[in-house]
Design a protein around this motif. Structure first.
Motif, short mmCIF file in Angstrom:
data_model
loop_
_atom_site.label_atom_id
_atom_site.label_comp_id
_atom_site.label_asym_id
_atom_site.label_seq_id
_atom_site.Cartn_x
_atom_site.Cartn_y
_atom_site.Cartn_z
N PRO A 176 -19.01 -7.51 25.77
CA PRO A 176 -20.27 -7.76 25.13
C PRO A 176 -20.38 -9.32 25.81
O PRO A 176 -19.40 -10.32 25.84
N THR A 177 -21.37 -9.13 26.56
CA THR A 177 -21.79 -10.49 27.14
C THR A 177 -22.13 -12.02 26.20
O THR A 177 -22.67 -11.41 25.38
N PRO A 178 -21.13 -12.59 25.96
CA PRO A 178 -21.73 -14.20 24.77
C PRO A 178 -23.34 -13.91 25.12
O PRO A 178 -23.80 -14.77 25.67
N SER A 179 -23.73 -14.44 23.88
CA SER A 179 -24.71 -14.66 23.11
C SER A 179 -25.21 -15.55 23.21
O SER A 179 -24.44 -16.75 23.53
N ILE A 180 -26.31 -16.34 24.61
CA ILE A 180 -26.95 -17.42 23.68
C ILE A 180 -26.95 -18.36 22.40
O ILE A 180 -27.16 -17.55 21.45
N GLY A 181 -26.64 -19.09 22.17
CA GLY A 181 -25.90 -20.20 20.70
C GLY A 181 -24.87 -20.26 20.57
O GLY A 181 -24.58 -20.43 18.85
N THR A 182 -24.04 -19.45 20.91
CA THR A 182 -22.58 -19.17 20.91
C THR A 182 -21.89 -20.29 21.70
O THR A 182 -22.35 -20.67 22.93
N THR A 183 -20.26 -20.49 21.40
CA THR A 183 -19.36 -21.50 22.04
C THR A 183 -18.69 -20.87 22.23
O THR A 183 -17.80 -20.54 21.59
N VAL A 184 -17.73 -21.05 23.37
CA VAL A 184 -16.74 -19.77 24.14
C VAL A 184 -15.57 -20.66 24.64
O VAL A 184 -16.51 -22.45 24.90
N VAL A 185 -14.98 -20.24 24.85
CA VAL A 185 -14.12 -21.01 25.94
C VAL A 185 -12.99 -20.41 26.29
O VAL A 185 -12.72 -18.80 26.69
N MET A 186 -12.92 -20.45 27.37
CA MET A 186 -12.88 -19.70 28.71
C MET A 186 -12.34 -20.37 30.28
O MET A 186 -12.39 -21.35 30.48
N PRO A 187 -11.29 -19.75 30.58
CA PRO A 187 -10.61 -20.15 32.14
C PRO A 187 -11.82 -19.98 33.29
O PRO A 187 -11.90 -18.64 33.28
N ILE A 188 -12.37 -20.85 33.96
CA ILE A 188 -12.92 -20.35 34.82
C ILE A 188 -12.72 -20.91 36.49
O ILE A 188 -12.37 -21.81 37.06
N HIS A 189 -13.59 -20.53 37.38
CA HIS A 189 -12.30 -20.49 39.42
C HIS A 189 -14.64 -20.81 39.33
O HIS A 189 -15.17 -19.75 39.28
N ASN A 190 -14.22 -21.40 40.62
CA ASN A 190 -15.88 -21.10 41.41
C ASN A 190 -14.87 -19.55 42.28
O ASN A 190 -14.72 -18.86 42.01
N TYR A 191 -16.85 -18.69 42.44
CA TYR A 191 -16.73 -17.42 42.07
C TYR A 191 -16.08 -17.33 43.47
O TYR A 191 -16.67 -17.94 44.45
N GLN A 192 -15.63 -15.87 43.58
CA GLN A 192 -14.52 -15.62 44.40
C GLN A 192 -15.11 -15.40 45.25
O GLN A 192 -15.72 -13.93 45.34
N TYR A 193 -15.17 -15.15 46.56
CA TYR A 193 -16.12 -14.91 47.65
C TYR A 193 -15.25 -14.65 48.86
O TYR A 193 -15.92 -13.98 50.30
N LYS A 194 -14.93 -16.00 49.70
CA LYS A 194 -15.03 -16.43 50.80
C LYS A 194 -13.41 -15.60 51.58
O LYS A 194 -13.37 -16.24 53.09
N LYS A 195 -13.38 -15.21 50.95
CA LYS A 195 -11.80 -14.36 51.54
C LYS A 195 -12.11 -13.10 52.13
O LYS A 195 -11.32 -12.17 53.01
N ALA A 196 -13.51 -12.47 51.59
CA ALA A 196 -14.12 -11.22 52.26
C ALA A 196 -14.68 -11.09 53.37
O ALA A 196 -14.77 -12.16 53.92
N SER A 197 -15.42 -10.37 53.11
CA SER A 197 -15.92 -9.43 54.88
C SER A 197 -17.24 -10.92 55.02
O SER A 197 -17.97 -11.12 54.31
N ALA A 198 -17.46 -10.66 55.75
CA ALA A 198 -18.77 -11.84 56.07
C ALA A 198 -20.49 -11.35 56.11
O ALA A 198 -20.31 -11.75 55.30
N GLU A 199 -20.20 -10.20 55.89
CA GLU A 199 -21.41 -9.00 55.16
C GLU A 199 -21.24 -9.78 53.81
O GLU A 199 -22.69 -9.75 53.06
N TYR A 200 -20.25 -9.12 52.85
CA TYR A 200 -20.01 -9.66 51.40
C TYR A 200 -20.85 -10.81 51.14
O TYR A 200 -21.02 -10.95 50.25
N GLN A 201 -20.35 -11.10 51.99
CA GLN A 201 -19.76 -13.19 51.60
C GLN A 201 -22.36 -13.41 52.02
O GLN A 201 -22.39 -13.90 50.89
#
Length: 290
Positions: free
Chosen positions: A193-218
C-alpha cells in the motif's frame, strides 16, 4: 537573672516564629514552581508540530475529495527491484552525488498525484524528514518529495495497458458495478500500500534514477517533474512503518511480514535483518536523546 532569662526566651521564640513563618512560604513557592514547570512540560508535550497539523488537514481534504473512489489492485513487472542488501551499510554502499543515498525516518504530510500516464499509478509523497539514520544529514527537518507506487488515477490510465506487462485486478467498485474509464480509483500495488498521510516511515532513498536512460525517457521524466524527486531503494522490500510509541517497525510489504511465504527469498530474509538493525539503531538514538 530572671529578666535576662525571660528576655532571651522571648528572643528565641521570636526567631522560631520567624523561621516557622518563612518556611511555609518557601514550600508554597517551591510547590508552585514545580506545578508551573509540570504544566509547562505538559503543554510542550501536547503541542502538535506544525507539519503534523498540516498533515491532518491534508488527510481530511484528500479523504473528502476521493471518498467515492473504489480501490483496485495491480501487479507489474516493470521497474521492480527484487533485491535488497542485508545491512544498512551495504545498502548505502557506493553512494555518489548523482544518486545521493540516504536512510531516513520521516512523516508523510501529503500526497500529490502524478498525472502523467507514463508514470502512473504513482504518488509523490511529501515527507518531513525527522531523522537521517545514514547519508545526507542536511535533509533533517526538510520536506522532500518521494515518488512511490500506487495512487489515485482515472481507471483508463492503467486499463489501457492491461494485457501488456501489467495485470490489474478487482475491477468492480463497492456496489459491484463496472468501473467506467473516467472513474477515479485508488490503485494499489499488490501487497504494497501507498504510505498514508500521517504515518511515520523509515526507508532508504536516492535521487530518482533516469540519467542513464534514453534522451526521450529523460525528457519524459523532466516533463512529469520527477527529476526533482527521490525514490525508494527497493521499495518492494525496504519500506517500514514506525510506531513512534513502541519504536517497533513493520514492513510495508505483507509478503515480507508473512513468515510462511517465500522463506527462501534472500531479499525477504535481508529485509528482516535490516529491520532488526534499524530497530536497534532507533532505540540507541532514543536513549541518547533522553
Amino acid at each position: 537573672m530572671k529578666k535576662s532569662v525571660v528576655l532571651w526566651s522571648m528572643v528565641a521564640l521570636s526567631f522560631i516564629g520567624l523561621a516557622s513563618g518563612c518556611q511555609p512560604k518557601n514550600d508554597a513557592s517551591s510547590a508552585s514552581k514545580q506545578s508551573s514547570s509540570s504544566v509547562t512540560k505538559k503543554k510542550k508535550e501536547a503541542v502538535q508540530p506544525a507539519y503534523q497539523e498540516l498533515a491532518d488537514k491534508n488527510q481530511t481534504a484528500l479523504a473528502d475529495k476521493y471518498k467515492q473512489a473504489p480501490q483496485v489492485t495491480y501487479v507489474t513487472n516493470e521497474d521492480v527491484v527484487y533485491w535488497l542488501a542485508p545491512t544498512i551499510k551495504e545498502i548505502m554502499k557506493g553512494s555518489t552525488a548523482d544518486d545521493n543515498k540516504s536512510f531516513i525516518q520521516g512523516y508523510v504530510t501529503d500526497w500529490e498525484q502524478v498525472n502523467d500516464a507514463q508514470f502512473s499509478p504513482t504518488t509523490n509523497l511529501k515527507v518531513r524528514v525527522q531523522k537521517v539514520l545514514a547519508g545526507d544529514t542536511q535533509l533533517t527537518d526538510k520536506t522532500i518529495t518521494v515518488n512511490y507506487a500506487g495512487g489515485y488515477v482515472p481507471y483508463s490510465t492503467y486499463d489501457a495497458i492491461t494485457g501488456k506487462t501489467n495485470k490489474f485486478e478487482s475491477i468492480t467498485d463497492k456496489k459491484g458495478e463496472n468501473i467506467s474509464p473516467e472513474t477515479t480509483v485508488l490503485a494499489q500495488y499488490k501487497d504494497l500500500p501507498t504510505p498514508s498521510i500521517g504515518t511515520t516511515v523509515v526507508m532508504p532513498i536516492h535521487n530518482y534514477q533516469y540519467k542513464k536512460a534514453s534522451a526521450e525517457y529523460q525528457d519524459m521524466v523532466k516533463k512529469a517533474g520527477l527529476d526533482q524527486t527521490y525514490s525508494v531503494i527497493s521499495e518492494i522490500y525496504a519500506t517500514w512503518m514506525l510506531n513512534p510509541k513502541t519504536g517497533k517497525l513493520t514492513n510495508n510489504n505483507a509478503v515480507v511480514t508473512d513468515k510462511k511465504e517465500n522463506s527462501t527469498d534472500v531479499a525477504k530474509t535481508n529485509a528482516i535483518k535490516v529491520q532488526a538493525e534499524l530497530e536497534k539503531k532507533l532505540a540507541e538514538d532514543k536513549s541518547s536523546d533522553s
